[in-house]
Design a protein around this motif. Structure first.
Motif, PDB file in Angstrom:
ATOM      1  N   CYS A  87      36.480  -6.611  -1.001  1.00 23.60           N
ATOM      2  CA  CYS A  87      35.742  -6.291  -2.237  1.00 23.60           C
ATOM      3  C   CYS A  87      34.572  -5.360  -1.949  1.00 23.60           C
ATOM      4  O   CYS A  87      34.272  -4.456  -2.737  1.00 23.60           O
ATOM      5  N   HIS A  88      33.910  -5.562  -0.805  1.00 21.37           N
ATOM      6  CA  HIS A  88      32.756  -4.728  -0.483  1.00 21.37           C
ATOM      7  C   HIS A  88      33.176  -3.277  -0.249  1.00 21.37           C
ATOM      8  O   HIS A  88      32.514  -2.345  -0.722  1.00 21.37           O
ATOM      9  N   SER A  89      34.286  -3.084   0.469  1.00 20.41           N
ATOM     10  CA  SER A  89      34.752  -1.715   0.707  1.00 20.41           C
ATOM     11  C   SER A  89      35.149  -1.045  -0.607  1.00 20.41           C
ATOM     12  O   SER A  89      34.856   0.139  -0.822  1.00 20.41           O
ATOM     13  N   ALA A  90      35.814  -1.789  -1.499  1.00 21.11           N
ATOM     14  CA  ALA A  90      36.169  -1.229  -2.804  1.00 21.11           C
ATOM     15  C   ALA A  90      34.922  -0.936  -3.634  1.00 21.11           C
ATOM     16  O   ALA A  90      34.834   0.089  -4.326  1.00 21.11           O
ATOM     17  N   GLU A  91      33.946  -1.828  -3.543  1.00 21.98           N
ATOM     18  CA  GLU A  91      32.691  -1.638  -4.282  1.00 21.98           C
ATOM     19  C   GLU A  91      31.987  -0.364  -3.829  1.00 21.98           C
ATOM     20  O   GLU A  91      31.437   0.387  -4.649  1.00 21.98           O
ATOM     21  N   ASN A  92      32.010  -0.080  -2.533  1.00 21.81           N
ATOM     22  CA  ASN A  92      31.369   1.130  -2.018  1.00 21.81           C
ATOM     23  C   ASN A  92      32.017   2.387  -2.589  1.00 21.81           C
ATOM     24  O   ASN A  92      31.344   3.381  -2.873  1.00 21.81           O
ATOM     25  N   VAL A  93      33.340   2.344  -2.743  1.00 26.41           N
ATOM     26  CA  VAL A  93      34.045   3.499  -3.311  1.00 26.41           C
ATOM     27  C   VAL A  93      33.531   3.793  -4.721  1.00 26.41           C
ATOM     28  O   VAL A  93      33.254   4.947  -5.079  1.00 26.41           O
ATOM     29  N   PHE A  94      33.365   2.751  -5.524  1.00 23.89           N
ATOM     30  CA  PHE A  94      32.946   2.966  -6.913  1.00 23.89           C
ATOM     31  C   PHE A  94      31.457   3.266  -7.011  1.00 23.89           C
ATOM     32  O   PHE A  94      31.012   3.860  -7.991  1.00 23.89           O
ATOM     33  N   ASP A  95      30.693   2.893  -5.992  1.00 18.56           N
ATOM     34  CA  ASP A  95      29.293   3.301  -5.963  1.00 18.56           C
ATOM     35  C   ASP A  95      29.201   4.812  -5.764  1.00 18.56           C
ATOM     36  O   ASP A  95      28.390   5.488  -6.397  1.00 18.56           O
ATOM     37  N   ILE A  96      30.073   5.336  -4.885  1.00 21.73           N
ATOM     38  CA  ILE A  96      30.113   6.789  -4.682  1.00 21.73           C
ATOM     39  C   ILE A  96      30.601   7.496  -5.947  1.00 21.73           C
ATOM     40  O   ILE A  96      30.062   8.530  -6.356  1.00 21.73           O
ATOM     41  N   LEU A  97      31.624   6.913  -6.605  1.00 21.98           N
ATOM     42  CA  LEU A  97      32.177   7.542  -7.806  1.00 21.98           C
ATOM     43  C   LEU A  97      31.161   7.583  -8.938  1.00 21.98           C
ATOM     44  O   LEU A  97      31.028   8.600  -9.630  1.00 21.98           O
ATOM     45  N   ARG A  98      30.444   6.490  -9.143  1.00 19.99           N
ATOM     46  CA  ARG A  98      29.513   6.460 -10.277  1.00 19.99           C
ATOM     47  C   ARG A  98      28.269   7.311 -10.010  1.00 19.99           C
ATOM     48  O   ARG A  98      27.532   7.635 -10.932  1.00 19.99           O
ATOM     49  N   ASN A  99      28.029   7.653  -8.738  1.00 18.67           N
ATOM     50  CA  ASN A  99      26.931   8.559  -8.403  1.00 18.67           C
ATOM     51  C   ASN A  99      27.399  10.009  -8.350  1.00 18.67           C
ATOM     52  O   ASN A  99      26.668  10.875  -7.863  1.00 18.67           O
ATOM     53  N   HIS A 100      28.662  10.242  -8.801  1.00 17.08           N
ATOM     54  CA  HIS A 100      29.205  11.594  -8.947  1.00 17.08           C
ATOM     55  C   HIS A 100      29.291  12.338  -7.616  1.00 17.08           C
ATOM     56  O   HIS A 100      29.114  13.557  -7.558  1.00 17.08           O
ATOM     57  N   LYS A 101      29.549  11.616  -6.534  1.00 15.81           N
ATOM     58  CA  LYS A 101      29.701  12.255  -5.229  1.00 15.81           C
ATOM     59  C   LYS A 101      31.168  12.408  -4.845  1.00 15.81           C
ATOM     60  O   LYS A 101      31.479  12.932  -3.776  1.00 15.81           O
ATOM     61  N   ARG A 102      32.062  11.907  -5.686  1.00 14.87           N
ATOM     62  CA  ARG A 102      33.492  12.032  -5.453  1.00 14.87           C
ATOM     63  C   ARG A 102      34.195  11.953  -6.809  1.00 14.87           C
ATOM     64  O   ARG A 102      33.676  11.329  -7.730  1.00 14.87           O
ATOM     65  N   LYS A 103      35.359  12.575  -6.915  1.00 17.26           N
ATOM     66  CA  LYS A 103      36.122  12.569  -8.152  1.00 17.26           C
ATOM     67  C   LYS A 103      37.290  11.586  -8.070  1.00 17.26           C
ATOM     68  O   LYS A 103      37.841  11.347  -6.993  1.00 17.26           O
ATOM     69  N   VAL A 104      37.652  11.026  -9.213  1.00 12.36           N
ATOM     70  CA  VAL A 104      38.817  10.137  -9.283  1.00 12.36           C
ATOM     71  C   VAL A 104      40.083  10.978  -9.247  1.00 12.36           C
ATOM     72  O   VAL A 104      40.212  11.943 -10.000  1.00 12.36           O
ATOM     73  N   ASP A 105      41.022  10.628  -8.357  1.00 11.83           N
ATOM     74  CA  ASP A 105      42.316  11.302  -8.306  1.00 11.83           C
ATOM     75  C   ASP A 105      43.408  10.264  -8.029  1.00 11.83           C
ATOM     76  O   ASP A 105      43.108   9.127  -7.648  1.00 11.83           O
ATOM     77  N   PRO A 106      44.687  10.621  -8.237  1.00  7.59           N
ATOM     78  CA  PRO A 106      45.773   9.628  -8.061  1.00  7.59           C
ATOM     79  C   PRO A 106      45.826   9.029  -6.668  1.00  7.59           C
ATOM     80  O   PRO A 106      46.147   7.847  -6.511  1.00  7.59           O
ATOM     81  N   GLU A 107      45.527   9.836  -5.640  1.00 12.17           N
ATOM     82  CA  GLU A 107      45.584   9.305  -4.274  1.00 12.17           C
ATOM     83  C   GLU A 107      44.525   8.234  -4.068  1.00 12.17           C
ATOM     84  O   GLU A 107      44.774   7.200  -3.439  1.00 12.17           O
ATOM     85  N   LEU A 108      43.325   8.481  -4.593  1.00 10.67           N
ATOM     86  CA  LEU A 108      42.264   7.466  -4.494  1.00 10.67           C
ATOM     87  C   LEU A 108      42.679   6.193  -5.230  1.00 10.67           C
ATOM     88  O   LEU A 108      42.475   5.079  -4.729  1.00 10.67           O
ATOM     89  N   MET A 109      43.281   6.349  -6.417  1.00 15.57           N
ATOM     90  CA  MET A 109      43.678   5.179  -7.192  1.00 15.57           C
ATOM     91  C   MET A 109      44.784   4.399  -6.489  1.00 15.57           C
ATOM     92  O   MET A 109      44.846   3.167  -6.586  1.00 15.57           O
ATOM     93  N   ASP A 110      45.672   5.099  -5.770  1.00 11.89           N
ATOM     94  CA  ASP A 110      46.715   4.395  -5.013  1.00 11.89           C
ATOM     95  C   ASP A 110      46.084   3.430  -4.015  1.00 11.89           C
ATOM     96  O   ASP A 110      46.517   2.280  -3.874  1.00 11.89           O
ATOM     97  N   VAL A 111      45.069   3.913  -3.304  1.00 11.63           N
ATOM     98  CA  VAL A 111      44.412   3.079  -2.288  1.00 11.63           C
ATOM     99  C   VAL A 111      43.676   1.914  -2.941  1.00 11.63           C
ATOM    100  O   VAL A 111      43.766   0.763  -2.500  1.00 11.63           O
ATOM    101  N   VAL A 112      42.944   2.197  -4.030  1.00 15.09           N
ATOM    102  CA  VAL A 112      42.166   1.143  -4.681  1.00 15.09           C
ATOM    103  C   VAL A 112      43.085   0.084  -5.290  1.00 15.09           C
ATOM    104  O   VAL A 112      42.818  -1.120  -5.203  1.00 15.09           O
ATOM    105  N   LEU A 113      44.186   0.509  -5.909  1.00 15.32           N
ATOM    106  CA  LEU A 113      45.125  -0.456  -6.494  1.00 15.32           C
ATOM    107  C   LEU A 113      45.795  -1.301  -5.417  1.00 15.32           C
ATOM    108  O   LEU A 113      46.059  -2.494  -5.625  1.00 15.32           O
ATOM    109  N   GLU A 114      46.057  -0.694  -4.253  1.00 16.64           N
ATOM    110  CA  GLU A 114      46.600  -1.488  -3.141  1.00 16.64           C
ATOM    111  C   GLU A 114      45.580  -2.531  -2.695  1.00 16.64           C
ATOM    112  O   GLU A 114      45.931  -3.680  -2.410  1.00 16.64           O
ATOM    113  N   ALA A 115      44.305  -2.121  -2.661  1.00 15.99           N
ATOM    114  CA  ALA A 115      43.253  -3.079  -2.308  1.00 15.99           C
ATOM    115  C   ALA A 115      43.184  -4.207  -3.331  1.00 15.99           C
ATOM    116  O   ALA A 115      43.000  -5.380  -2.969  1.00 15.99           O
ATOM    117  N   LEU A 116      43.327  -3.864  -4.620  1.00 10.51           N
ATOM    118  CA  LEU A 116      43.301  -4.897  -5.651  1.00 10.51           C
ATOM    119  C   LEU A 116      44.468  -5.876  -5.471  1.00 10.51           C
ATOM    120  O   LEU A 116      44.315  -7.080  -5.704  1.00 10.51           O
TER     121      LEU A 116
END
Length: 705
Positions: free
Chosen positions: A67-96
């Motif tokens: 959960c912490h590693s996934a949380e870090n990803v969304f902290d970067i996303l909400r601070n606009h330092k990275r964009k959401v793309d299908p490859e990123l979502m594949d990894v996050v959904l696998e983590a979920l």
């Protein structure tokens, strides 16, 4: 793993985390469609953060790390330092998926299976700003060990010393910025620094300075105190003390985030990482130290305003508790007792109708009203929104479309429609089959759709609505539709019909062929479909729920499958019939129409007795011959009552001796000696005190016809 914790705490975690994880799957798929939705990003971040916090309290290290590693990803996303793309979502959904697996292991009190190191490493890589080199982040990483922090619930001595260093580092920075006025710094900051360096305890001024770091200068009185001395302390003291003696839960959580999060120490949050903190904090108060000097009064006003609403909010919190958690077994027991009450009500109604006592009639009428209201109220406690089923489909459609290289948009309507919790669970698998079938068979490839003049992206629409005491579910797509001629040809190839019988099938009957066992129009078998098993399972399951299926389709325009199921299975409206001197109950959901018939005017079609009603042909069955002993050899009357019943998509006629009327019954299971009797769903007690068997229409026809 600490399953020896208080069971009540564990159950609270299971309930809260379970609700969050149900929402996360849908939210993640929604985020892929709307990558710039800030509220959605924050909601997903909070979801992982909350699950991580509860898991950390229970010392579930594997769950915390994922959960912490996934949380870090969304902290970067909400601070606009990275964009959401299908490859990123594949990894996050696998983590979920791994988080859900571990959550089920917690529910079953099993040892947790940690997420693979490769997945954690992939999440950690996505938690870096887009295009950033690892070396550029090395100084920040060295200033604070971020990895071991989140895995444990306690702050280490080393982290606490870094916190103090951060406070003094800020003082040094402030002094460096105002070297032209060195006389302002020593009275407050230098004395604090000497005190801290010689003592392990943090002073009140240092703690208030830390709160200023978290909330912005001007909200607490510690900073103005550093400007002059006693005068400022007297001004801020009374106002700030009432609010600063107690730290709130939000403040404490933010303090832990500052310590454990990837942002590092408060020093980096104040200087180097100030833009990163902007989305979470109001950037207004974060000003150089020189701007706080002329504003001691607004600081006290702000503190006083903040203190004012705090006490009423705490006082009113207990009054907001309007829900109570009840074991579903208790609800089932109450429902069973209401069912018994319904049977007593039916008996009294029958006795009351035979009496001429006016007071008896009024009492029975009052009992009827109260029983009906009680029954509705208890049924409402068992109701759940069908969103519990719908919530899983965005992920199903997304993964299936991505695997088949199709573009599919899922639209859902009526997610708040309520139905019995047992039906919610029972409908899950059939609906998954139907949605997968729409994506696989219905929606064409983007290039094919484009050539046909359609948008590249197909649409699957899932809807639910209440109609009387039934629920209507619809699964529609704008895909290729079904060709009746192709279905006829397949039916002949598979030996389901001969050519003559297939040619006589209507288009609707051809569409219904997809529910036949082993029937499939797929030329190649895949891991999704082609074996002709899924739709047969759907038909069987819906029939077990006393439901009905119907199909509408047009070649090139799409298909629509409609399911009709009762609101509840606990108390069933039935049509009471007589076969000889025995009572039987037909579920009212299966009854289409009733009429009186001259039985001498029947026809034989394909070796089966049939009747023609309004130019429609219905097979006719004398069920008395099946269900009543000794009735097979007796002469049949010339006239009789015919009940047209629907079995899924098929309609047939049952000949009965007598129609008693409609009656609500409670299904009772058959005893051991009668369990498994073909065509019988259970038994009930009728209003006149008799025992009546409840007919299971699909099972009856399958066994006897």
């Amino acid at each position: 793993m600490a399953f020896d914790a208080d069971d009540e705490i564990l159950q609270d975690f299971l309930v809260e985390a379970g609700e969050i994880l149900e929402k996360l799957s849908e939210q993640l798929v929604d985020l892929e469609q709307h990558p710039d939705d800030g509220d959605l990003l924050n909601a997903i971040f909070r979801g992982f953060h909350t699950v991580k916090g509860g898991a950390g309290f229970l010392q579930l290290e594997a769950l915390v790390n994922c959960c912490h590693s996934a949380e870090n990803v969304f902290d970067i996303l909400r601070n606009h330092k990275r964009k959401v793309d299908p490859e990123l979502m594949d990894v996050v959904l696998e983590a979920l998926d791994y988080v859900n697996t571990m959550f089920e292991q917690v529910r079953n009190r099993e040892e947790l299976t940690p997420a693979p190191d490769e997945l954690i490493a992939a999440l950690d890589a996505l938690a870096q700003p887009q295009g950033a080199e690892p070396a550029s982040r090395a100084p920040e990483a060295s200033s604070e060990p971020a990895e071991p922090g989140p895995a444990s619930g306690d702050i280490t001595d080393e982290e606490f010393e870094q916190l103090l260093d951060a406070l003094h580092g800020q003082a040094s920075d402030a002094g460096a910025d105002s070297r032209s006025k060195p006389e302002r710094e020593p009275p407050a900051d230098s004395s604090d620094g000497s005190g801290s360096s010689s003592s392990d305890e943090i002073t009140d001024e240092e703690f208030e300075a830390l709160l200023d770091e978290l909330h912005g200068k001007g909200k607490f009185a510690a900073k103005p105190a550093a400007n002059t001395g006693a005068g400022a302390t007297d001004t801020a003291g009374p106002a700030a003390k009432g609010d600063d003696d107690l730290i709130t839960d939000d403040e404490f959580e933010k303090l832990l985030d500052e310590l454990h999060g990837k942002g590092g120490s408060p020093t980096t949050g104040h200087s180097a990482n100030e833009p990163a903190e902007a989305p979470r904090q109001n950037p207004g108060p974060v000003q150089p130290a020189s701007e706080t000097k002329p504003e001691p009064k607004p600081a006290t006003d702000t503190a006083a305003k903040k203190a004012a609403p705090a006490s009423p909010a705490r006082d009113s919190a207990p009054a907001a508790e309007t829900t109570v958690r009840v074991d579903t077994k208790r609800l089932d027991d109450i429902m069973n007792m209401v069912g018994e009450l319904v049977l007593v009500r039916n008996r009294l109604q029958r006795l009351g109708s035979e009496s001429e006592n006016e007071h008896m009639h009024k009492a029975v009428s009052s009992l009827d009203v109260v029983t009906t209201d009680l029954q509705a109220a208890v049924m409402q406690t068992r109701m759940q929104p069908i969103k519990k089923v719908f919530g899983r489909f965005p992920r199903v459609v997304r993964d299936l479309a991505r695997g088949m290289k199709k573009e599919v948009n899922l639209v859902m309507h009526g997610e708040d429609t309520d139905l019995d919790k047992n039906l919610v669970e029972a409908l899950s698998d059939p609906l998954v089959h139907l949605v997968r079938n729409s994506v696989d068979h219905g929606i064409e490839a983007p290039d094919v759709r484009e050539k046909a003049g359609k948008p590249r992206q197909g649409t699957v629409t899932l809807s639910a609505e209440q109609e009387g005491d039934h629920i209507l579910l619809s699964i529609a797509d704008d895909g290729a539709g079904m060709d009746p001629e192709v279905l006829r040809r397949k039916a002949v190839e598979k030996g389901i019909y001969d050519q003559d019988a297939a040619d006589r099938l209507t288009d609707t009957e051809c569409f219904n062929l997809i529910f036949a066992a082993g029937f499939s129009t797929k030329e190649q078998i895949s891991d999704v479909s082609g074996r002709g098993v899924g739709m047969d399972v759907v038909k069987t399951k819906i029939s077990q729920l006393n439901g009905q299926l119907s199909i509408e389709s047009a070649p090139g325009k799409g298909s629509r499958i409609i399911i009709k199921v009762p609101l509840t299975l606990a108390i069933m409206p039935t049509l009471m019939i007589m076969l000889g001197d025995q009572s039987f109950a037909l579920p009212l959901v299966n009854v289409v129409e009733i009429f009186h018939l001259d039985l001498t005017r029947t026809n034989i079609v394909d070796g089966r007795e049939c009747i023609v009603v309004r130019d429609r042909v219905f097979p006719l069955f004398h069920i008395k011959r099946w269900l009543v002993k000794g009735a097979a050899g007796k002469a049949e009357p010339e006239n009789g009552h015919v009940v047209i019943v629907a079995m899924g998509t098929r309609q047939v006629g049952f000949v009965v001796d007598q129609l008693v009327g409609q009656e609500e019954v409670v299904i009772k299971p058959l005893g051991r000696g009668l369990q498994g009797t073909p065509g019988m769903a259970g038994a009930t007690i009728t209003g006149d005190g008799r025992i009546a068997l409840i007919i299971d229409v699909p099972s009856l026809l399958q066994h006897y016809s």
